[in-house]
Each structure stands twice: as C-alpha cells, then as structure tokens.
Write a protein that holds these residues in place. Structure first.
Motif, PDB file in Angstrom:
ATOM      1  N   LEU A 115      33.634 143.278  68.459  1.00 57.52           N
ATOM      2  CA  LEU A 115      32.376 144.007  68.614  1.00 57.52           C
ATOM      3  C   LEU A 115      31.383 143.195  69.438  1.00 57.52           C
ATOM      4  CD1 LEU A 115      31.872 145.456  65.012  1.00 57.52           C
ATOM      5  CD2 LEU A 115      32.356 146.758  67.083  1.00 57.52           C
ATOM      6  N   ALA A 116      31.266 141.907  69.127  1.00 58.68           N
ATOM      7  CA  ALA A 116      30.341 141.040  69.848  1.00 58.68           C
ATOM      8  C   ALA A 116      30.731 140.921  71.313  1.00 58.68           C
ATOM      9  CB  ALA A 116      30.305 139.659  69.190  1.00 58.68           C
ATOM     10  N   SER A 117      32.015 140.708  71.573  1.00 59.18           N
ATOM     11  CA  SER A 117      32.497 140.545  72.939  1.00 59.18           C
ATOM     12  C   SER A 117      32.291 141.810  73.755  1.00 59.18           C
ATOM     13  CB  SER A 117      33.979 140.165  72.923  1.00 59.18           C
ATOM     14  OG  SER A 117      34.490 140.019  74.230  1.00 59.18           O
ATOM     15  N   THR A 118      32.604 142.961  73.152  1.00 60.06           N
ATOM     16  CA  THR A 118      32.426 144.240  73.845  1.00 60.06           C
ATOM     17  C   THR A 118      30.958 144.476  74.172  1.00 60.06           C
ATOM     18  OG1 THR A 118      34.357 145.177  72.724  1.00 60.06           O
ATOM     19  CG2 THR A 118      32.798 146.731  73.696  1.00 60.06           C
ATOM     20  N   ALA A 119      30.079 144.171  73.232  1.00 57.84           N
ATOM     21  CA  ALA A 119      28.641 144.362  73.438  1.00 57.84           C
ATOM     22  C   ALA A 119      28.127 143.489  74.579  1.00 57.84           C
ATOM     23  CB  ALA A 119      27.881 144.058  72.150  1.00 57.84           C
ATOM     24  N   ILE A 120      28.509 142.218  74.606  1.00 61.76           N
ATOM     25  CA  ILE A 120      28.066 141.311  75.662  1.00 61.76           C
ATOM     26  C   ILE A 120      28.531 141.795  77.029  1.00 61.76           C
ATOM     27  CG2 ILE A 120      28.439 139.005  76.640  1.00 61.76           C
ATOM     28  CD1 ILE A 120      26.433 138.866  74.466  1.00 61.76           C
ATOM     29  N   LYS A 121      29.798 142.169  77.134  1.00 62.64           N
ATOM     30  CA  LYS A 121      30.340 142.659  78.410  1.00 62.64           C
ATOM     31  C   LYS A 121      29.602 143.912  78.868  1.00 62.64           C
ATOM     32  CE  LYS A 121      34.995 140.792  77.719  1.00 62.64           C
ATOM     33  NZ  LYS A 121      36.422 141.113  77.449  1.00 62.64           N
ATOM     34  N   HIS A 122      29.288 144.785  77.915  1.00 61.45           N
ATOM     35  CA  HIS A 122      28.590 146.030  78.230  1.00 61.45           C
ATOM     36  C   HIS A 122      27.182 145.750  78.758  1.00 61.45           C
ATOM     37  CE1 HIS A 122      29.394 150.382  77.322  1.00 61.45           C
ATOM     38  NE2 HIS A 122      28.176 150.438  77.799  1.00 61.45           N
TER      39      HIS A 122
END
Length: 243
Positions: A115-122
């Motif tokens: 979730l954290a990784s996806t949010a940062i990339k987004h």
C-alpha cells in the motif's frame, strides 16, 4: 529507506551499519529494537555453531578411514560426522526459533508495504498533473466519491481540497484526493484493500501513514516534515461507515 528495506538490510547482515541504517535506527524505536533483537539472535547462532574441535581430530579421521577400509566397508559414525550433525541440528533449531519469534509491531506486513509503495509511486507519477489544479472541492463531492467504499464524512472536510477523483490503485481502486497541508500539498487515498494496523513509512523524500478504517485503508502522503499522523487522526475521526 522505508521500513521494509531497513528490515531486509538488517536481516541479511545484522552487523552491517552505514549512515542510512544508523539514521533509520536513531529515528525509530521499533527499528532500534528490531536491529538489537536480530543482532542478539545472530550472536546466539554463532555461539551455537562454535563447536570445539579436539586437537587429535585429524588423527582420528585418518584412523577411522583406515579402519573402515579393512572392515568390509562397514560405515561407523566418527567424531567429525557427529560434530557436523550437532552443528546442523543447532542451526535447524535456531531457524525454528527465528520462525517462532513474534515480531509483532516490528515487522511491516507485505500488504501494508505494498500500500505504501503504491501510494508513493502514484504521488510521484501524478504530481506534474495535479500541482497547478484547484478544483475547490466541496465536502458533498467528497461524499459522492466515497460512496463506492461504503463510507462518508460525518462533518465537513477540515482542509482545502485541490483535487478529487477515483483512480486505479494496484489491483484495486481508490479515492484520490489532494489537499492543503502545513508543509505543502498532501495526498489521500481511500481504498478497499484492508490493513491490520497503523503503519508509518518514509520514502523518496516523503512521509506517509497507512490507517485502517474498517475494511478499507486510508493512506496519507506528504512532504518530509508534514505531520501525516495527526492529519490521518483528524480525518479518520470524521470518516464513518454508511448505514
């Protein structure tokens, strides 16, 4: 360095330290405890593997090899085999102990790391698109976008909202909101992916928090220095399940 990268580095080499690892240890009590526990376990395993070898081991091995060739190839366990078997057993037990340790609040689950990784990339990908937008979003619009996630605002949203939409979020969908923070613009994602506990993260010069809200997760991402934990607390208090 985010929490997952920190733990992978510590687990791969408990004794290694560089400036980035030292900074991560100083900045988090959980990181410090994880590093200490892993190093202590590494020391215990090293002690268990340190089997004393008798001075006449070489003579015994040569004697046993000579004897075995003269006794119709009957194989008998010698000291070297017993020592190796003992060391292997100790290593196996140590491995079981590692599996039994309840890392609890120390280890970040793979779901929350994702979730954290996806949010940062987004946030990084859409920053050029949303940086100059100001749609002056109203709370009624936010409630309309929150409906697919079976939640709504119990009162007006407490921050000025620049942008609001739905977006793809990994294998799921999310409400995507950009609003005003103390240090700059803050991004909120509300997704139907569940999480089991509140988790902070730091990556790419940004800070964030994953906050469970029922069977959904709210992810807040802001610039370094932004009090995302306080923001998440304020917003979580006014998000309620739809009756």
């Amino acid at each position: 360095m985010d929490d997952l990268e920190f733990r992978r580095s510590i687990m791969s080499d408990p004794k290694y330290r560089d400036n980035e690892l030292n900074e991560a240890i100083k900045s988090s009590e959980a990181n410090s405890k994880f590093a200490e526990d892993t190093l202590a376990l590494d020391v215990q395993i090293a002690k268990a593997m340190n089997v004393d070898v008798p001075e006449d081991l070489a003579d015994r091995i040569l004697f046993n090899q000579t004897s075995s060739s003269q006794e119709d190839n009957v194989i008998r366990p010698n000291f070297a085999r017993r020592a190796m078997a003992m060391a292997a057993s100790v290593a196996f037990v140590a491995g079981l102990l590692v599996g039994q340790v309840n890392w609890g609040n120390i280890v970040v689950s793979s779901a929350q790391a994702s979730l954290a990784s996806t949010a940062i990339k987004h946030v990084i990908a859409e920053k050029p698109f949303v940086k100059d937008l100001d749609e002056q979003v109203q709370s009624s619009q936010i409630n309309a976008k929150m409906a697919p996630f079976a939640h709504h605002l119990a009162e007006n949203f407490p921050y000025h909202v620049y942008y609001l939409n739905h977006c793809g979020f990994g294998d799921s969908n999310a409400l995507h909101m950009v609003f005003e923070g103390q240090k700059g613009k803050v991004t909120l994602f509300l997704t139907g992916i569940a999480s089991d506990k509140t988790t902070d993260f730091v990556k790419e010069g940004m800070v964030g928090v994953v906050e469970p809200i029922g069977h959904t997760s709210m992810i807040i991402v802001g610039d370094e220095g932004e009090d995302v934990a306080k923001i998440a607390e304020n917003i979580a208090e006014i998000i309620k399940p739809m009756s």
